[in-house]
Design a protein around this motif. Structure first.
Motif, PDB file in Angstrom:
ATOM      1  N   HIS A   1      16.908  -6.767 -10.098  1.00 31.74           N
ATOM      2  CA  HIS A   1      15.659  -6.007 -10.219  1.00 31.74           C
ATOM      3  C   HIS A   1      14.700  -6.611 -11.240  1.00 31.74           C
ATOM      4  CE1 HIS A   1      16.801  -2.662  -7.646  1.00 31.74           C
ATOM      5  NE2 HIS A   1      18.024  -2.865  -8.095  1.00 31.74           N
ATOM      6  N   ALA A   2      14.944  -7.857 -11.640  1.00 29.58           N
ATOM      7  CA  ALA A   2      14.181  -8.414 -12.744  1.00 29.58           C
ATOM      8  C   ALA A   2      12.882  -9.072 -12.304  1.00 29.58           C
ATOM      9  CB  ALA A   2      15.032  -9.431 -13.501  1.00 29.58           C
ATOM     10  N   HIS A   3      12.620  -9.129 -11.001  1.00 26.08           N
ATOM     11  CA  HIS A   3      11.447  -9.861 -10.533  1.00 26.08           C
ATOM     12  C   HIS A   3      10.278  -8.949 -10.186  1.00 26.08           C
ATOM     13  CE1 HIS A   3      14.077 -13.324 -10.363  1.00 26.08           C
ATOM     14  NE2 HIS A   3      14.925 -12.593  -9.696  1.00 26.08           N
ATOM     15  N   ALA A   4      10.369  -7.690 -10.591  1.00 25.58           N
ATOM     16  CA  ALA A   4       9.317  -6.745 -10.233  1.00 25.58           C
ATOM     17  C   ALA A   4       7.978  -7.169 -10.829  1.00 25.58           C
ATOM     18  CB  ALA A   4       9.687  -5.361 -10.737  1.00 25.58           C
ATOM     19  N   LYS A   5       6.930  -7.005 -10.022  1.00 24.92           N
ATOM     20  CA  LYS A   5       5.570  -7.252 -10.499  1.00 24.92           C
ATOM     21  C   LYS A   5       4.778  -5.986 -10.249  1.00 24.92           C
ATOM     22  CE  LYS A   5       5.339 -12.175  -9.406  1.00 24.92           C
ATOM     23  NZ  LYS A   5       4.679 -13.163  -8.556  1.00 24.92           N
ATOM     24  N   GLY A   6       4.740  -5.108 -11.197  1.00 22.97           N
ATOM     25  CA  GLY A   6       4.016  -3.855 -11.008  1.00 22.97           C
ATOM     26  C   GLY A   6       4.812  -2.888 -10.151  1.00 22.97           C
ATOM     27  N   PRO A   7       4.138  -1.793  -9.728  1.00 22.70           N
ATOM     28  CA  PRO A   7       4.805  -0.739  -8.970  1.00 22.70           C
ATOM     29  C   PRO A   7       5.362  -1.275  -7.660  1.00 22.70           C
ATOM     30  CG  PRO A   7       2.549  -0.127  -9.572  1.00 22.70           C
ATOM     31  CD  PRO A   7       2.720  -1.557  -9.902  1.00 22.70           C
ATOM     32  N   ALA A   8       6.426  -0.665  -7.176  1.00 25.26           N
ATOM     33  CA  ALA A   8       7.082  -1.165  -5.974  1.00 25.26           C
ATOM     34  C   ALA A   8       6.595  -0.436  -4.727  1.00 25.26           C
ATOM     35  CB  ALA A   8       8.579  -1.018  -6.125  1.00 25.26           C
TER      36      ALA A   8
ATOM     37  N   THR B   1       7.761 -14.549  -3.960  1.00 23.39           N
ATOM     38  CA  THR B   1       8.022 -13.782  -5.185  1.00 23.39           C
ATOM     39  C   THR B   1       7.637 -12.328  -4.946  1.00 23.39           C
ATOM     40  OG1 THR B   1       5.824 -14.340  -5.982  1.00 23.39           O
ATOM     41  CG2 THR B   1       7.633 -15.738  -6.712  1.00 23.39           C
ATOM     42  N   GLY B   2       8.046 -11.470  -5.842  1.00 23.13           N
ATOM     43  CA  GLY B   2       7.656 -10.065  -5.736  1.00 23.13           C
ATOM     44  C   GLY B   2       8.598  -9.236  -4.896  1.00 23.13           C
ATOM     45  N   VAL B   3       9.701  -9.821  -4.440  1.00 23.89           N
ATOM     46  CA  VAL B   3      10.679  -9.041  -3.685  1.00 23.89           C
ATOM     47  C   VAL B   3      11.736  -8.539  -4.665  1.00 23.89           C
ATOM     48  CG1 VAL B   3      12.375  -9.058  -1.834  1.00 23.89           C
ATOM     49  CG2 VAL B   3      10.284 -10.410  -1.615  1.00 23.89           C
ATOM     50  N   ASN B   4      11.868  -7.230  -4.788  1.00 28.23           N
ATOM     51  CA  ASN B   4      12.791  -6.654  -5.770  1.00 28.23           C
ATOM     52  C   ASN B   4      14.182  -6.416  -5.186  1.00 28.23           C
ATOM     53  OD1 ASN B   4      10.590  -6.487  -7.504  1.00 28.23           O
ATOM     54  ND2 ASN B   4      10.041  -4.477  -6.698  1.00 28.23           N
ATOM     55  N   ASP B   5      14.222  -6.014  -3.926  1.00 29.02           N
ATOM     56  CA  ASP B   5      15.510  -5.661  -3.333  1.00 29.02           C
ATOM     57  C   ASP B   5      15.413  -5.770  -1.821  1.00 29.02           C
ATOM     58  OD1 ASP B   5      18.123  -4.920  -3.258  1.00 29.02           O
ATOM     59  OD2 ASP B   5      17.773  -2.774  -3.531  1.00 29.02           O
TER      60      ASP B   5
ATOM     61  N   PRO C   1       8.970   4.457  -2.536  1.00 33.46           N
ATOM     62  CA  PRO C   1      10.058   3.482  -2.563  1.00 33.46           C
ATOM     63  C   PRO C   1      11.408   4.176  -2.671  1.00 33.46           C
ATOM     64  CG  PRO C   1       8.973   3.549  -4.695  1.00 33.46           C
ATOM     65  CD  PRO C   1       8.279   4.545  -3.827  1.00 33.46           C
ATOM     66  N   GLU C   2      11.908   4.655  -1.528  1.00 35.37           N
ATOM     67  CA  GLU C   2      13.172   5.409  -1.503  1.00 35.37           C
ATOM     68  C   GLU C   2      14.332   4.580  -2.045  1.00 35.37           C
ATOM     69  OE1 GLU C   2      13.684   6.536   2.573  1.00 35.37           O
ATOM     70  OE2 GLU C   2      11.585   7.118   2.731  1.00 35.37           O
TER      71      GLU C   2
ATOM     72  N   LEU D   1      12.814  -3.825   2.683  1.00 36.47           N
ATOM     73  CA  LEU D   1      12.415  -4.617   1.524  1.00 36.47           C
ATOM     74  C   LEU D   1      11.780  -3.707   0.484  1.00 36.47           C
ATOM     75  CD1 LEU D   1      10.547  -7.486   3.426  1.00 36.47           C
ATOM     76  CD2 LEU D   1      12.844  -7.624   2.501  1.00 36.47           C
ATOM     77  N   ASP D   2      12.093  -3.965  -0.753  1.00 39.06           N
ATOM     78  CA  ASP D   2      11.431  -3.286  -1.866  1.00 39.06           C
ATOM     79  C   ASP D   2      10.591  -4.347  -2.548  1.00 39.06           C
ATOM     80  OD1 ASP D   2      10.878  -1.200  -3.582  1.00 39.06           O
ATOM     81  OD2 ASP D   2      12.484  -1.762  -4.962  1.00 39.06           O
ATOM     82  N   VAL D   3       9.289  -4.312  -2.334  1.00 38.20           N
ATOM     83  CA  VAL D   3       8.436  -5.397  -2.842  1.00 38.20           C
ATOM     84  C   VAL D   3       7.410  -4.874  -3.825  1.00 38.20           C
ATOM     85  CG1 VAL D   3       8.698  -6.747  -0.717  1.00 38.20           C
ATOM     86  CG2 VAL D   3       6.777  -5.182  -0.945  1.00 38.20           C
ATOM     87  N   ALA D   4       6.921  -5.780  -4.654  1.00 39.35           N
ATOM     88  CA  ALA D   4       5.870  -5.430  -5.604  1.00 39.35           C
ATOM     89  C   ALA D   4       4.567  -5.171  -4.861  1.00 39.35           C
ATOM     90  CB  ALA D   4       5.696  -6.567  -6.600  1.00 39.35           C
ATOM     91  N   ASP D   5       3.691  -4.390  -5.466  1.00 36.49           N
ATOM     92  CA  ASP D   5       2.424  -4.036  -4.829  1.00 36.49           C
ATOM     93  C   ASP D   5       1.549  -5.248  -4.558  1.00 36.49           C
ATOM     94  OD1 ASP D   5       2.465  -1.426  -4.191  1.00 36.49           O
ATOM     95  OD2 ASP D   5       1.533  -0.690  -6.035  1.00 36.49           O
ATOM     96  N   GLY D   6       1.764  -6.326  -5.318  1.00 36.37           N
ATOM     97  CA  GLY D   6       0.943  -7.510  -5.145  1.00 36.37           C
ATOM     98  C   GLY D   6       1.240  -8.305  -3.882  1.00 36.37           C
ATOM     99  N   VAL D   7       2.330  -7.963  -3.194  1.00 28.47           N
ATOM    100  CA  VAL D   7       2.697  -8.685  -1.977  1.00 28.47           C
ATOM    101  C   VAL D   7       1.775  -8.247  -0.837  1.00 28.47           C
ATOM    102  CG1 VAL D   7       4.525  -9.037  -0.286  1.00 28.47           C
ATOM    103  CG2 VAL D   7       5.083  -8.951  -2.718  1.00 28.47           C
ATOM    104  N   THR D   8       1.125  -9.213  -0.228  1.00 28.92           N
ATOM    105  CA  THR D   8       0.132  -8.892   0.800  1.00 28.92           C
ATOM    106  C   THR D   8       0.761  -8.835   2.188  1.00 28.92           C
ATOM    107  OG1 THR D   8      -0.363 -11.216   1.190  1.00 28.92           O
ATOM    108  CG2 THR D   8      -1.623 -10.103  -0.537  1.00 28.92           C
TER     109      THR D   8
END
Lengths: 100, 100
Positions: A10-17, B48-52, A96-97, A61-68
């Motif tokens: 979980h260390a690669h988060a960029k902002g809200p998921a 990048t930006g993938v948490n899970d 993000p369940e 997938l659980d991705v950061a908000d910055g992912v387009t």
């Protein structure tokens, strides 16, 4: 990236998921032995009224908000789906369940 | 049922058809090596930006209108999902895209 295995998933988060579901299914006309096996088993268990079964994959997938959307499309085309025989559908889920 | 294999897949219809999607996913906390492999590969590809990532199955059923919710539930519990480690979600789709 360090060589550690099993650390900091979980260390690669960029902002809200944001949670994204990718549905991968075989294109129409492509032979589906797994679906056929499931169909056969359902009939063997006594379930009637099943006309057809198709098996596919579901990738959450659980991705950061910055992912387009373009990024997600590229992930599907490069890795998640085999575009020769499969099609994919991207569904965004608000909450993000996965992290709940 | 006759012994013919590969015949009359569509011969068991009972009235108009209905499309059902069954989403099967691992319960939270259950180790998901497939999901982890996908996650690792996405990072290797430079995303990048993938948490899970969690991997699951998608099963599309084309069933007769006479099939009830209880029937679908039973199919999931008996065959489609392993209730010890997996959970399922049934989604009904109005138009039977499978037969289009």
């Amino acid at each position: 990236m360090s060589g550690g295995i099993g650390t900091s998933i979980h260390a690669h988060a960029k902002g809200p998921a944001m949670k994204v579901r990718v549905h991968v299914s075989l294109k129409p006309g492509v032979l589906d032995p797994q679906g056929r096996a499931i169909h056969h088993s359902l009939e063997g268990l006594g379930f009637t009224g099943v006309n057809d079964v198709r098996a596919g994959r579901l990738i959450e997938l659980d991705v950061a908000d910055g992912v387009t959307d373009a990024d997600l499309d590229e992930m599907c085309r490069k890795l998640l789906a085999n575009m020769v025989i499969e099609s994919y559908r991207i569904e965004k889920v608000a909450a993000p369940e996965l992290k709940a």
